[in-house]
Scaffold this active site. Sequence first.
Site, PDB file in Angstrom:
ATOM      1  N   LEU A 168      21.619  72.848  -3.980  1.00 17.96           N
ATOM      2  CA  LEU A 168      20.970  72.482  -5.247  1.00 17.96           C
ATOM      3  C   LEU A 168      21.876  71.628  -6.129  1.00 17.96           C
ATOM      4  O   LEU A 168      21.430  71.087  -7.133  1.00 17.96           O
ATOM      5  CB  LEU A 168      20.536  73.745  -5.994  1.00 17.96           C
ATOM      6  CG  LEU A 168      19.389  74.519  -5.321  1.00 17.96           C
ATOM      7  CD1 LEU A 168      19.178  75.861  -6.000  1.00 17.96           C
ATOM      8  CD2 LEU A 168      18.099  73.707  -5.338  1.00 17.96           C
ATOM      9  N   ARG A 169      23.150  71.520  -5.751  1.00 18.07           N
ATOM     10  CA  ARG A 169      24.115  70.589  -6.389  1.00 18.07           C
ATOM     11  C   ARG A 169      24.539  70.963  -7.809  1.00 18.07           C
ATOM     12  O   ARG A 169      25.434  70.323  -8.355  1.00 18.07           O
ATOM     13  CB  ARG A 169      23.577  69.147  -6.390  1.00 18.07           C
ATOM     14  CG  ARG A 169      23.244  68.596  -5.020  1.00 18.07           C
ATOM     15  CD  ARG A 169      24.483  68.469  -4.147  1.00 18.07           C
ATOM     16  NE  ARG A 169      24.177  67.846  -2.865  1.00 18.07           N
ATOM     17  CZ  ARG A 169      24.702  68.216  -1.708  1.00 18.07           C
ATOM     18  NH1 ARG A 169      25.578  69.210  -1.656  1.00 18.07           N
ATOM     19  NH2 ARG A 169      24.388  67.608  -0.592  1.00 18.07           N
TER      20      ARG A 169
ATOM     21  N   ASN B 210      28.679  75.336  -2.215  1.00 14.83           N
ATOM     22  CA  ASN B 210      29.629  74.221  -2.346  1.00 14.83           C
ATOM     23  C   ASN B 210      29.329  73.400  -3.593  1.00 14.83           C
ATOM     24  O   ASN B 210      29.147  72.189  -3.552  1.00 14.83           O
ATOM     25  CB  ASN B 210      29.639  73.346  -1.093  1.00 14.83           C
ATOM     26  CG  ASN B 210      28.298  72.739  -0.776  1.00 14.83           C
ATOM     27  OD1 ASN B 210      27.267  73.267  -1.170  1.00 14.83           O
ATOM     28  ND2 ASN B 210      28.305  71.624  -0.076  1.00 14.83           N
TER      29      ASN B 210
ATOM     30  N   ASP C  88      29.831  77.124   3.433  1.00 18.73           N
ATOM     31  CA  ASP C  88      29.105  75.977   3.998  1.00 18.73           C
ATOM     32  C   ASP C  88      29.582  74.639   3.445  1.00 18.73           C
ATOM     33  O   ASP C  88      29.874  74.492   2.263  1.00 18.73           O
ATOM     34  CB  ASP C  88      27.596  76.092   3.796  1.00 18.73           C
ATOM     35  CG  ASP C  88      26.884  74.962   4.498  1.00 18.73           C
ATOM     36  OD1 ASP C  88      27.156  74.738   5.687  1.00 18.73           O
ATOM     37  OD2 ASP C  88      26.092  74.254   3.846  1.00 18.73           O
TER      38      ASP C  88
ATOM     39  N   HIS D  56      29.289  77.938   8.843  1.00 24.87           N
ATOM     40  CA  HIS D  56      29.115  76.523   9.195  1.00 24.87           C
ATOM     41  C   HIS D  56      30.103  76.294  10.343  1.00 24.87           C
ATOM     42  O   HIS D  56      31.308  76.208  10.111  1.00 24.87           O
ATOM     43  CB  HIS D  56      29.441  75.656   7.971  1.00 24.87           C
ATOM     44  CG  HIS D  56      29.590  74.195   8.256  1.00 24.87           C
ATOM     45  ND1 HIS D  56      28.732  73.248   7.768  1.00 24.87           N
ATOM     46  CD2 HIS D  56      30.526  73.512   8.965  1.00 24.87           C
ATOM     47  CE1 HIS D  56      29.132  72.043   8.171  1.00 24.87           C
ATOM     48  NE2 HIS D  56      30.219  72.175   8.901  1.00 24.87           N
TER      49      HIS D  56
ATOM     50  N   HIS E  22      22.636  76.239  10.749  1.00 25.61           N
ATOM     51  CA  HIS E  22      22.268  74.973  11.416  1.00 25.61           C
ATOM     52  C   HIS E  22      22.811  74.822  12.839  1.00 25.61           C
ATOM     53  O   HIS E  22      23.615  73.930  13.116  1.00 25.61           O
ATOM     54  CB  HIS E  22      22.647  73.759  10.568  1.00 25.61           C
ATOM     55  CG  HIS E  22      24.013  73.776   9.919  1.00 25.61           C
ATOM     56  ND1 HIS E  22      25.164  74.101  10.592  1.00 25.61           N
ATOM     57  CD2 HIS E  22      24.400  73.499   8.651  1.00 25.61           C
ATOM     58  CE1 HIS E  22      26.195  74.021   9.768  1.00 25.61           C
ATOM     59  NE2 HIS E  22      25.753  73.667   8.578  1.00 25.61           N
TER      60      HIS E  22
ATOM     61  N   ASP F 297      18.732  73.071   5.147  1.00 27.34           N
ATOM     62  CA  ASP F 297      19.987  72.374   4.809  1.00 27.34           C
ATOM     63  C   ASP F 297      19.682  71.174   3.903  1.00 27.34           C
ATOM     64  O   ASP F 297      20.283  70.100   4.043  1.00 27.34           O
ATOM     65  CB  ASP F 297      20.771  71.952   6.056  1.00 27.34           C
ATOM     66  CG  ASP F 297      22.248  71.644   5.734  1.00 27.34           C
ATOM     67  OD1 ASP F 297      22.656  71.767   4.562  1.00 27.34           O
ATOM     68  OD2 ASP F 297      22.982  71.270   6.668  1.00 27.34           O
TER      69      ASP F 297
ATOM     70  N   PRO G  22      27.443  63.258   4.253  1.00 28.33           N
ATOM     71  CA  PRO G  22      26.418  63.726   5.179  1.00 28.33           C
ATOM     72  C   PRO G  22      25.345  64.533   4.454  1.00 28.33           C
ATOM     73  O   PRO G  22      25.619  65.142   3.422  1.00 28.33           O
ATOM     74  CB  PRO G  22      27.208  64.622   6.140  1.00 28.33           C
ATOM     75  CG  PRO G  22      28.343  65.142   5.322  1.00 28.33           C
ATOM     76  CD  PRO G  22      28.676  64.051   4.335  1.00 28.33           C
ATOM     77  N   GLY G  23      24.153  64.541   4.998  1.00 27.62           N
ATOM     78  CA  GLY G  23      23.102  65.394   4.451  1.00 27.62           C
ATOM     79  C   GLY G  23      21.811  64.652   4.214  1.00 27.62           C
ATOM     80  O   GLY G  23      21.813  63.437   4.004  1.00 27.62           O
TER      81      GLY G  23
END
Lengths: 437, 314
Positions: A72-73, A103, A161, A188, A241, A314, A332-333
Amino acid sequence: MNAREVNTLNIVGGRVIDPTTDADGRLVDIHVVDGRIAVIVEAGGALPSADSVLDASNAVVSPGFVDLHTHLREPGREESETIETGSRAAALGGFTAVVAMPNTDPAQDSRAVVEFVREQGRRAGLCEVVPSGCITVGRAGEQLVPYAELMKSGVTLFTDDGNGVQDPLLMRRAFEYSSDLGVTMAQHCEVSRLTAGAVMHEGSCCSHLGLPGWPSIAEELMVHRDIELVRITGGRLHVLHVSTARSVEMIRAAKADGLSVTAEVTPHHFTLDDESLRSFDPVFKVNPPLRTMADIEALKAGLRDGTIDAIATDHAPHADHLKEQPLDTAPPGMLGLETAFALSVGELGMDLRSVLACLSWNPARIAGIADRHGRPVAVGEPANLAVLDPGVGWTVDRRRLASKSRNTPYEGRSVTGRVRHTVLNGRAVVIDQVAQR
Amino acid sequence: MKHLRGIPELGVEGIVRILNLADHMVEVNRRPVPKVPALVGRTVVSLFFEDSTRTRISFETAAKRLSADIMTFSVSTSSVNKGESLRDTIETVSAMGVAAFIVRHKTSGVPWQVSQWTDASIINAGDGWHQHPTQALLDCHTIRTELGRPATEDCLAGLRIAIVGDVRHSRVARSDIQAFTALGARVVVVAPRTLLPPEVHTWPVEVTSDLDSVVADVDVVYMLRMQRERMSEALVPDLGEYSNRFGLDHARAARLRDECLVMHPGPMNRGVEMLVDPADLRRSVVTRQVSNGVAVRMAVLFDVLGDTNPEVAS
Ligand SMILES: [Zn+2]
Ligand SMILES: [Zn+2]
C-alpha cells in the site's frame, strides 16, 4: 435526536458459493442488519425491507476476497499509492481484507507503525487493512522483531517482503522463537547473492536479451532451507509468490510430510511469462520475475491440487516516472488488485468454487482473520461479501484503475470475470463497479 | 529504415543494403575532401549514457562527413542525474527538433524504450550486453572486404569464425553471431561455462572451452575484451588462468592458418586476451575495423536519414 442508526441492506437474487456450498451454490436473498447477515431466504421469498438493495441477479455472492500480499506504500511512498487509494482498488477488486506488506518507510516493525497502517485503513473504510509485521528490525536481516509485542496489535503474519531473510541462523531463530506463538513467517524466497542486478528470469529469453538473470535456484534454495527449518523447529511457514516448478514440488512434498507450510501464487506468475520482457517494458519487471511456460503449468497444477493454497496479488504500485527508467533502475512490481479475480476465473481453467477458495477462505485462514473474512454466507455471520459476474468480459484500461499508479501489465487485455458489488461490514463499498467512497 | 536498434530487426536484406552503401562510403572517404552534403540540415544527437569516446567519435566523424549537424548530449551535465525519468530526458531533447538519436546505454533495451517516446530515428551504439549493431556491420564489412567478397546475402558462406572470451556479457558477440550466421558463416564460441550465456544451446553456434582445438581450423579468430571486474564476480579464478586458456599467445598464433583474420572490437587488453602484438600477426585487421567503422556508420546514418542519393556531390 435520532435513535442509533441501524443499517440494513438486502442482496437479492444471487447464487451463493461459500465454503459450505457445493460448486453450484444456491439462489437466495440476503438481509443484512448492522454488519451481520440477519435473514436468508430462497430467492424471491419474503425479506424485510432495507435502506438499500443490491441487485445480485445472474451473479454469484461469495465471501469477500482476502489478499495476503498488498503493497500500500503508506507510510513513505505516497506518490505511488496511499492506504486509501489502495483500499479503493482492493474494494473494486472484490477484496474485503488485504494484508499490508511491511516494506514501508518506516517499516512495519513497531506497534506504532502497525497501528498507523490499521487506523489509516479504518479511516478509508473500503476494506480491512491487516498489517503484517517485519521478521527483522527495519527488514535489515540482523535482529528479530518483538513478535509477541506486535501480536498485541493484531499482527499474525510476519515477513521482510522485498527481502528474504538471508541469514540461516536468524531464520532458524525466528521459526524457533515464534513456534509457540501461533504466528506465521511469510518468506520472500530469494538468495540475494544469486540475484545481484537481476532484471528477469534467467533462461533462454534473458540469454538473447542480454539482461542479468534471476535464476530459479535463488528461490528454490530458500524454499528448501525454510521447509527444512520448519521441520526441525515446528515453526509455521508461508511461501510468498511461488514462481518456479521446483518450488511447487518441494512445497507439495513438505505438505505430504505434514509440515506447517502454506503457499501463494500471483496472477501475473500464472498468466505471463518471461517472453514479455522482449518489449523491454519495465512494467513487466517484477520480483520474483515472470518465469517460463513450464513454470506456469506447474503453478496451475499446484493450485488445482491444493499444493498452493492462495492466489495473492503482490500489488506493487509504482509512479510512472519510476517505471519510465532503464530496466536495471526501474523498480520491480506490478498492480494486481483490480485484475486478480478476472485473471483467476478466466485463465486457470478451475471451477469457480475452487477459485473462490484460493481468493477468499484459504487466504483468510493464513492471514489469521478467518473469524471475520472468508466466512460462510449464513445467518449471524459478518457481511463481508463480493457479488461477482464470472462470465462478464471487460478490457483493462490503466487510466480507469483506482490505484494511484498505472503499472498494470494487462493494459488493453480482454479479460473475463468482473466484480459487481463489494460489501464490507454490511455496507456496500462498491456498487455496480463504482466505489462508494 | 526508421531505426537501427538491433541486427534481428535489420534482417539479412538490411545488412546487405548497409554493406553496399558502406562500399560507397569507403570510396567517399578516399576522396581528398571526404565529405558529401547528403544530410545537410539534419540534426543528429549523440546520447551517450555510458562513456565510449571511440564509438562516439566514430559516429560523429561519420555524421560530419555526411554534413549532418551533430550535437553531443553530455550525460554528466544533464538532468538525468537529478531524478528526471529517462522519458523526460528524451522528450525534452526531442522537442529541439532532432532527426536521429545515437544512443549508448549500459542497460539492455534502452534504444527500444527511447523509440517509444520520440518520433526521431534511433541508432543503437550499444545497449547493455544486448546489441551493438554498427559493430557487427563493420565486422561483416571488414571480413568480406578482406576476403574480396561482394556484398551479398551469402557473403560469409563457408567461413568458420571463432569468437573467444566473455560472450555472456558481450553485446558485440550477440550482434556478431546474429550477423555472421545471417550471412552464412558458422560460428564457434570459445569460453568457460561461466562466461557463456544461459541456455547457450538455444544459440546458433558450436560451443567449446578448448581454444587449442579450434585455432588451426577457423577463418577468423575474434577475440573479445576481458573485463577485469569479472574477477570479483568469481567468473574466472584469475587473469593468469584466463590468459592461459583463452588468450591469443604466440603458440596459438603460430597455428593459425595463413589467411586467418584476427579481430578485436577494442579496446584491447594486452597481456590478458591479447598476448601477441597484433602488428606481429600476418592478418590482424584490428585497425581496419576502426577505419571501416566510420564508413559503416556513414552508411547507417544515410540509410536511416538520407532521402537523396549519397552521390550528391560537393
Ligand atoms: Zn516479495
Ligand atoms: Zn511483495
